[in-house]
Design an enzyme around this catalytic site. Structure first.
Site, PDB file in Angstrom:
ATOM      1  N   LEU A  52      22.202  -9.682  -1.167  1.00 26.38           N
ATOM      2  CA  LEU A  52      20.785  -9.697  -1.513  1.00 26.38           C
ATOM      3  C   LEU A  52      20.142 -10.965  -0.984  1.00 26.38           C
ATOM      4  CD1 LEU A  52      21.014  -8.437  -5.201  1.00 26.38           C
ATOM      5  CD2 LEU A  52      20.467  -7.107  -3.160  1.00 26.38           C
ATOM      6  N   CYS A  53      18.854 -10.855  -0.672  1.00 31.62           N
ATOM      7  CA  CYS A  53      18.115 -12.022  -0.185  1.00 31.62           C
ATOM      8  C   CYS A  53      18.157 -13.120  -1.239  1.00 31.62           C
ATOM      9  CB  CYS A  53      16.663 -11.638   0.114  1.00 31.62           C
ATOM     10  SG  CYS A  53      16.550 -10.713   1.661  1.00 31.62           S
ATOM     11  N   PRO A  54      18.340 -14.341  -0.791  1.00 28.34           N
ATOM     12  CA  PRO A  54      18.191 -14.861   0.556  1.00 28.34           C
ATOM     13  C   PRO A  54      19.487 -14.939   1.363  1.00 28.34           C
ATOM     14  CG  PRO A  54      18.374 -16.706  -0.909  1.00 28.34           C
ATOM     15  CD  PRO A  54      18.452 -15.441  -1.761  1.00 28.34           C
ATOM     16  N   ASP A  56      19.817  -4.632   2.046  1.00 26.46           N
ATOM     17  CA  ASP A  56      18.685  -5.094   1.249  1.00 26.46           C
ATOM     18  C   ASP A  56      17.389  -4.909   2.043  1.00 26.46           C
ATOM     19  OD1 ASP A  56      16.790  -6.387  -0.265  1.00 26.46           O
ATOM     20  OD2 ASP A  56      17.824  -8.304  -0.336  1.00 26.46           O
ATOM     21  N   ASP A  68      11.893 -10.668   5.483  1.00 22.70           N
ATOM     22  CA  ASP A  68      12.409 -12.036   5.482  1.00 22.70           C
ATOM     23  C   ASP A  68      12.945 -12.472   6.842  1.00 22.70           C
ATOM     24  OD1 ASP A  68      11.768 -12.122   2.814  1.00 22.70           O
ATOM     25  OD2 ASP A  68      13.815 -11.763   2.110  1.00 22.70           O
TER      26      ASP A  68
END
Length: 73
Positions: free
Chosen positions: A11-13, A38, A44
């Site tokens: 998952l981000c980041p 994601d 992003d």
């Protein structure tokens, strides 16, 4: 040279952090293909590339995976 970065199930980041770590090891003219799950990477990673001067070459999205190919500049 095309490098594959497997960021699936992260998952981000984390995909962006892994991308930054991968690009630091490569030189101008190389490409990196990020594999991710994601959907946040669709926003992003292109934003990170704009800030750092890299180019998104292509983006593909299937039901289960996102592929983003980046040219290192």
């Amino acid at each position: 040279m095309d490098t594959i970065l497997d960021a699936r199930k992260l998952l981000c980041p984390l995909p962006v952090i892994r991308l930054q770590q991968t690009i630091q090891k490569l030189t101008t003219g190389n490409t990196v293909t990020v594999l991710a799950t994601d959907p946040g990477v669709l926003y992003d990673i292109p934003a990170w590339c704009r800030i750092h001067g890299h180019a998104v070459l292509e983006t593909e999205r299937s039901k289960t995976e996102i592929r983003i190919k980046i040219a290192i500049q």
